[in-house]
Design an enzyme around this catalytic site. Structure first.
Site: not given
Length: 464
Positions: A41, A181, A183, A442
């Site tokens: 991973g 990003v 942080g 909607h």
């Protein structure tokens, strides 16, 4: 020492590596996957994207319970955070994902070799007590957290995002060096659960690589969490004093300042990781940045060796690596895939989320492209009002000549999911009018996108 023959040997089991291995196996190749660590991973699954999102979701649930549930008519007494369970759930999410990857390797008959991969020559890779002989190799070894000159990440008080994901107890205070990003995401996690967070950013705005309006809007949003954001700061030192971290920096006026907190997290980007690969034996040189140069089909200077993901130029994003992994497998398989780097979305998982695809307004101005900018606020969205998520907007950049959509920038609820629709449209070079004429359900958050396209086409917004 045993030698095992394969068609394709992929080095690194992160998103780029395992996707490449699976696609190559699907195309009929005999594939090996070499991974330094005991689990598959890579950074994303184990100490990056996945665990960070697990903590972000948990912290957002806690924050909403503390500040919004009463408005919904849900009264809570004695709300508190079990920090150990907070971290444990994250670990369980990671384990589910890594277990899934083991299953996928077995399903696709991919041989997994654990150990540090090191080239013996251009066609052999040593992993443990075995030598993997390959017709093709794919380097997908990812990246590691970077630091600043003179600052050592000791993993105790001066930490990276890796350590911040598994702290032993909730800190009372934290300094984060870097407003990119990583942080801002980690700042969100800890500020929501009550940690006093200070961000020190060198640039004049947060998330400086994205459209500047997004950075300004995100700064206002994070300020509501009482995050102390200090821009135009030059950090000079970060020292572990035993029970705290002391950070020295020059503020925007050039004055020397000092801050103390329980932890200092260094989030100034990442660097390509190729240590131990012995690339010289394969005839491959790296750039000054440590990255590996490749051509348009991601071949290195050795034509049968490819490189993908964080070890090559471009944004360090898991989905970028995945697309590159697929591309390389298909190139090896004789197909002719194409990857448009301009259409790779960039996402920040704060709340509201931030997402972009295509050109920023700053890029269009710099290149002299004539364009129109239109914005639709979530405050005007019925769905956003129903969920109390009215912060933010959708911004659409449209070519002045033909109304082609050049860029879409969102800060708002579920921006990470909504941005995909914009990417699909841009991939087919659609106009703003064609995008707004699609029927949107909607009420949904995506209707804000529809109305932004409507305004971009020179018409008036009609949805509420």
């Amino acid at each position: 020492m045993e030698t095992v023959n394969y068609d394709v040997v992929v080095i690194g089991a992160g998103p780029g590596g395992y996707v490449c291995a699976i696609r190559a196996a699907q195309l009929g190749f005999k594939v090996a996957l070499a991974e330094k660590y005991d689990v598959l991973g890579g950074t994303c699954t184990n100490v990056g994207c996945i665990p960070a999102k697990a903590l972000l979701d948990s912290s957002e649930h806690y924050h909403k319970a503390a500040v919004q549930f009463g408005t919904h008519g849900i009264d809570l007494e004695g709300l508190h955070l079990n920090f150990q369970q907070f971290i444990q759930r994250k670990q369980e999410v990671v384990k589910q994902n890594t277990s899934g990857l083991v299953y996928l390797m077995k399903k696709n008959k991919i041989a997994v070799h654990h150990g540090l991969g090191s080239f013996v020559n251009t066609h052999q890779l040593k992993v443990g007590d075995q030598v993997l002989q390959g017709r093709y190799f794919v380097i997908a070894t990812g990246s590691k957290p970077a630091s600043l000159p003179g600052i050592t990440i000791d993993k105790k008080r001066v930490i990276s995002s890796t350590e911040a994901l598994s702290l032993p107890a909730q800190p009372a205070s934290m300094i984060i060096i870097g407003g990119g990003v990583i942080g801002v995401e980690m700042a969100s996690v800890y500020a929501r659960i009550g940690t006093r967070v200070t961000i020190l950013e060198y640039a004049g705005s947060l998330i400086p690589t994205m459209d500047q309006e997004l950075g300004k809007a995100l700064q206002k949003s994070l300020a509501t969490l009482s995050i102390d954001i200090r821009l135009n700061c030059q950090v000079q030192s970060a020292v572990n004093t035993g029970n705290a971290a002391v950070v020295g920096y020059l503020d925007k006026d050039g004055q020397q300042q000092e801050l103390t907190a329980d932890y200092c997290m260094v989030a100034v980007g990442r660097r390509a990781y190729t240590a131990g690969l012995n690339l010289a034996a394969a005839g491959i040189e790296t750039m000054k940045s440590g990255k590996i140069p490749v051509n348009k089909t991601l071949q290195t200077s050795a034509p049968h060796i490819y490189a993908i993901g964080d070890v090559i130029e471009g944004p360090m994003l898991a989905h970028k690596a995945e697309e590159e992994g697929t591309l390389v497998a298909e190139v090896i398989g004789g197909l002719t895939p194409h990857l448009n780097y301009n259409l790779i979305p960039n996402v920040v998982y704060t709340w509201p989320e931030v997402a972009s695809v295509g050109a920023t307004e700053e890029q269009l101005k710099a290149s002299g492209v004539a364009y129109r900018s239109s914005k639709f606020p979530y405050m005007a969205s019925a769905r956003a009002r129903a969920s109390m998520d009215t912060e933010g907007f959708v911004k659409v950049l449209v070519a002045a000549a033909y109304n082609e959509v050049l860029g879409v920038h969102i800060i708002g609820p579920r921006a990470a999911d909504v941005i995909g629709q914009a990417a699909v449209g841009m991939a087919h070079e659609t106009t703003a009018e064609e995008m707004y004429r699609i029927c949107y359900a909607h009420p949904t958050y995506s209707e804000a996108l529809k109305d932004a396209f409507l305004l971009g086409a020179g018409k008036s917004a009609i949805n509420i």
